[in-house]
Write an enzyme that holds these catalytic residues in place. Structure first.
Site, short mmCIF file in Angstrom:
data_model
loop_
_atom_site.label_atom_id
_atom_site.label_comp_id
_atom_site.label_asym_id
_atom_site.label_seq_id
_atom_site.Cartn_x
_atom_site.Cartn_y
_atom_site.Cartn_z
N THR A 165 0.88 -1.17 -0.04
CA THR A 165 0.02 0.04 -0.22
C THR A 165 0.90 1.31 0.11
OG1 THR A 165 -1.47 1.27 1.55
CG2 THR A 165 -0.07 -0.29 2.42
N ASP A 166 0.44 2.34 -0.43
CA ASP A 166 1.08 3.84 -0.69
C ASP A 166 0.99 4.12 0.94
OD1 ASP A 166 -1.85 4.43 0.10
OD2 ASP A 166 -1.75 5.65 -1.65
N GLU A 167 0.24 3.46 1.85
CA GLU A 167 0.26 4.13 3.29
C GLU A 167 1.60 3.95 3.98
OE1 GLU A 167 -2.85 3.77 5.67
OE2 GLU A 167 -4.31 3.96 4.10
N TYR B 131 -1.70 -0.02 11.09
CA TYR B 131 -2.07 -1.00 9.93
C TYR B 131 -0.87 -0.40 9.11
CZ TYR B 131 -3.31 -1.45 4.85
OH TYR B 131 -3.33 -1.60 3.75
N ALA C 128 2.10 0.44 9.52
CA ALA C 128 3.44 -0.04 10.15
C ALA C 128 3.67 -1.38 10.02
CB ALA C 128 3.63 0.33 11.52
N LYS D 297 2.26 -3.13 7.51
CA LYS D 297 2.41 -3.41 5.91
C LYS D 297 3.91 -3.26 5.62
CE LYS D 297 -0.08 -4.39 3.39
NZ LYS D 297 -0.44 -5.85 2.62
N PRO E 285 -7.42 9.47 14.79
CA PRO E 285 -6.19 9.99 15.35
C PRO E 285 -5.09 9.79 14.44
CG PRO E 285 -7.55 8.27 16.82
CD PRO E 285 -7.89 8.43 15.66
P1 NAD Z 1 -9.94 -7.16 2.80
O1 NAD Z 1 -9.96 -6.77 4.01
O2 NAD Z 1 -11.16 -6.90 2.06
O3 NAD Z 1 -9.55 -8.70 2.62
C1 NAD Z 1 -8.67 -9.29 3.32
C2 NAD Z 1 -8.83 -10.91 3.00
O4 NAD Z 1 -7.71 -11.51 3.84
C3 NAD Z 1 -10.19 -11.38 3.57
O5 NAD Z 1 -10.71 -12.18 2.89
C4 NAD Z 1 -9.67 -12.20 4.87
O6 NAD Z 1 -10.68 -13.06 5.26
C5 NAD Z 1 -8.31 -12.54 4.42
N1 NAD Z 1 -7.39 -12.83 5.80
C6 NAD Z 1 -7.11 -12.03 6.62
N2 NAD Z 1 -6.43 -12.76 7.41
C7 NAD Z 1 -5.86 -13.52 7.07
C8 NAD Z 1 -4.98 -14.79 7.38
N3 NAD Z 1 -4.35 -14.53 8.52
N4 NAD Z 1 -4.99 -15.84 6.90
C9 NAD Z 1 -5.79 -15.77 5.54
N5 NAD Z 1 -6.43 -15.00 5.04
C10 NAD Z 1 -6.72 -13.92 5.71
O7 NAD Z 1 -8.66 -6.24 2.21
P2 NAD Z 1 -8.68 -5.54 0.67
O8 NAD Z 1 -9.00 -4.25 0.82
O9 NAD Z 1 -9.02 -6.43 -0.38
O10 NAD Z 1 -6.87 -5.48 0.69
C11 NAD Z 1 -6.34 -6.60 0.07
C12 NAD Z 1 -4.73 -6.30 0.11
O11 NAD Z 1 -4.59 -4.98 -0.78
C13 NAD Z 1 -4.38 -6.24 1.32
O12 NAD Z 1 -2.93 -6.61 1.77
C14 NAD Z 1 -4.14 -4.40 1.68
O13 NAD Z 1 -3.11 -4.20 2.34
C15 NAD Z 1 -3.82 -4.13 0.12
N6 NAD Z 1 -4.20 -2.83 -0.32
C16 NAD Z 1 -5.39 -2.50 -0.10
C17 NAD Z 1 -6.00 -1.39 -0.69
C18 NAD Z 1 -7.45 -0.61 -0.42
O14 NAD Z 1 -7.55 0.31 -0.92
N7 NAD Z 1 -8.17 -1.57 -0.12
C19 NAD Z 1 -4.96 -0.38 -1.36
C20 NAD Z 1 -3.53 -0.91 -1.26
C21 NAD Z 1 -3.17 -2.04 -1.04
O1 DAU Z 2 -4.04 3.85 0.54
C1 DAU Z 2 -4.27 2.62 0.26
C2 DAU Z 2 -5.20 2.15 1.72
O2 DAU Z 2 -6.35 2.78 1.47
C3 DAU Z 2 -5.19 0.75 1.92
O3 DAU Z 2 -3.79 0.47 2.02
C4 DAU Z 2 -5.98 0.08 3.05
O4 DAU Z 2 -6.19 -1.02 3.29
C5 DAU Z 2 -7.60 1.11 2.81
O5 DAU Z 2 -8.29 0.78 3.88
C6 DAU Z 2 -7.50 2.28 2.67
O6 DAU Z 2 -7.01 3.04 3.63
P1 DAU Z 2 -7.88 4.57 4.04
O7 DAU Z 2 -7.67 4.71 5.66
O8 DAU Z 2 -7.37 5.50 3.10
O9 DAU Z 2 -9.13 4.19 3.77
P2 DAU Z 2 -10.59 4.56 4.56
O10 DAU Z 2 -12.02 4.09 3.39
O11 DAU Z 2 -10.69 3.87 5.77
O12 DAU Z 2 -10.58 6.11 4.42
C7 DAU Z 2 -10.48 6.99 3.33
C8 DAU Z 2 -10.67 8.33 3.89
O13 DAU Z 2 -11.96 8.62 4.51
C9 DAU Z 2 -9.70 8.70 5.11
O14 DAU Z 2 -9.34 9.96 5.03
C10 DAU Z 2 -10.36 8.62 6.33
C11 DAU Z 2 -11.82 8.92 5.64
N1 DAU Z 2 -13.17 8.39 6.23
C12 DAU Z 2 -13.27 7.09 6.48
C13 DAU Z 2 -14.44 6.41 7.11
C14 DAU Z 2 -14.45 5.20 7.13
C15 DAU Z 2 -14.27 9.00 6.76
O15 DAU Z 2 -14.13 10.57 6.75
N2 DAU Z 2 -15.37 8.84 7.48
C16 DAU Z 2 -15.36 7.17 7.50
O16 DAU Z 2 -16.45 7.03 8.01
#
Ligand code: NAD
Ligand code: DAU
Length: 337
Positions: free
Chosen positions: A126-128, A151, A153, A155, A275
């Site tokens: 992730t870019d985070e 989270y 940290a 990753k 936070p």
């Molecule tokens: P998600 O939370 O929707 O899915 C995570 C999946 O992993 C679930 O199916 C869960 O059951 C499985 N899982 C969790 N712990 C496990 C374990 N111990 N063993 C086996 N399976 C397990 O997540 P997502 O949003 O689809 O993200 C997938 C990946 O992409 C993550 O590694 C995340 O860091 C990365 N990522 C997400 C985003 C985003 O915007 N969602 C962006 C960049 C990178």
């Molecule tokens: O940048 C990639 C990341 O994007 C991934 O690595 C993470 O897995 C994914 O969850 C996502 O993280 P964010 O924290 O950016 O996503 P989230 O959807 O939780 O929040 C997006 C923005 O919206 C963030 O600035 C917090 C804000 N937010 C989020 C929620 C859930 C709100 O203002 N209200 C909300 O209820």
């Protein structure tokens, strides 16, 4: 026929990737290894569950025997590693499971894949891990790691373990760091699906702080095509940033969603900030674009419209989720906020 192990394939991005990969690679057998945590949902894959090149294995990436056994049994050639705890807010409330799955689980997987001489290991990050930007600039692959949430940290820790395996053992691993994804099957704890679900029910839309935080959005299918390019042509030991060049402030996204759904802006409620909330993410994706010829196909406006339409059409899918354990999560996270 090549055999691909996908971890976390029952989650949001993983399930989109499984569907995309089965469609676009008729020569690949795919094994989905997933623990089915609260975020994993086999309903996400109902349409492919009986596919003759698809197998589901329920298991935990921290379980050495289960991971080793699966890689051996299915004679795995390559791994795409999605499995993780993925929600920043949950990591603030309890970091332990993030360290266990994201750090320890990744090492277990690396060890097993190396022992079985897997030919390619794609770690989905992730870019985070880069931390937060001010008003200008973009993250490049050489930006320093400066994760701010538990989270992020965890990753970053997993990224370093993957790079260490590549450096120390010449293990053929590659890392991608993607910006915020959105699209079908995203769990409704995340910004876009949460706002769509609440607006549909005329419930308040909880925007953190002043809604001025900026994320760089990518439609999930474009992330899948980028991962495909890296899996096929990415160089081992390298990092590839992935992003859609679609920066948007949270408040503007919420207003766009309300416009598409024809709901009033009076639903917007500003709540206590997250936070340590990172102000801005922006990705420089020029490396993957020039080196691997990847480009996103969907603009943010198109993707948002398609996403809202998908959630309207698949209301029973997200209602099934928000009527269960999610209710308790929502109360704890938002009621006192
Ligand atoms: P998600 O939370 O929707 O899915 C995570 C999946 O992993 C679930 O199916 C869960 O059951 C499985 N899982 C969790 N712990 C496990 C374990 N111990 N063993 C086996 N399976 C397990 O997540 P997502 O949003 O689809 O993200 C997938 C990946 O992409 C993550 O590694 C995340 O860091 C990365 N990522 C997400 C985003 C985003 O915007 N969602 C962006 C960049 C990178
Ligand atoms: O940048 C990639 C990341 O994007 C991934 O690595 C993470 O897995 C994914 O969850 C996502 O993280 P964010 O924290 O950016 O996503 P989230 O959807 O939780 O929040 C997006 C923005 O919206 C963030 O600035 C917090 C804000 N937010 C989020 C929620 C859930 C709100 O203002 N209200 C909300 O209820």
């Amino acid at each position: 026929m090549r055999s691909l192990l996908v971890t976390g394939g029952a989650g949001f991005i993983g399930s989109n990737f499984v569907r995309y990969f089965l469609e676009s690679h008729p020569d690949v057998r795919l094994v989905n290894f997933d623990k089915l945590t609260y975020a994993g949902n086999l309903d996400n894959l109902r349409d492919v569950q009986d596919h003759d090149r698809y197998t589901f294995v329920r298991g935990d990436i921290c379980d050495r025997d289960a991971v080793q056994g699966t890689i051996k049994k299915y004679d795995i050639d390559a791994v795409v590693h999605f499995a993780a705890e993925s929600h920043v807010d949950r990591s603030i409330h309890g970091a332990a499971v993030f360290v266990t799955t994201n750090v320890l689980g990744t090492q277990v997987l690396l060890d097993a894949a190396r022992e079985q001489k897997v030919g390619k290991f794609l770690h989905v990050s992730t870019d985070e891990v880069y931390g937060s930007l001010g008003a200008t600039g973009k993250f490049t692959e050489s930006s320093p790691l400066h994760p701010n949430s538990p989270y992020a940290a965890s990753k970053a820790g997993s990224d370093l373990l993957v790079l260490a395996a590549a450096h120390t053992f010449g293990f053929p691993a590659v890392i991608t760091r993607c910006s915020n994804n959105y699209g079908p099957y995203q769990f409704p704890e995340k910004l876009i699906p949460l706002m769509i679900a609440n607006a549909t029910d005329d419930k308040p839309l909880p925007v953190y702080g002043e809604g001025a935080n900026v994320r760089d959005w990518l439609f999930v299918r474009d992330h899948c095509t980028a991962l495909d390019a890296v899996l096929e042509r990415g160089r081992s030991g390298e990092v590839y940033n992935i992003g859609g060049d679609s920066e948007c402030r949270n408040i503007d996204i919420v207003r766009l969603l309300l416009g598409i759904l024809r709901k009033p802006e009076s639903l917007i409620t500003f709540v206590k900030d997250r936070p340590g909330h990172d102000l801005r993410y922006a990705i420089d994706a020029s490396k993957i674009m020039s080196e691997l010829g990847w480009a996103p196909a969907v603009t943010f406006e198109q993707g948002l419209q398609r996403t809202v339409e998908w959630y309207i059409k698949h209301e029973p899918w997200w209602r099934g989720i928000i009527s269960g354990a999610y209710k308790q999560y929502y109360r704890e996270m938002y009621e006192e906020r």
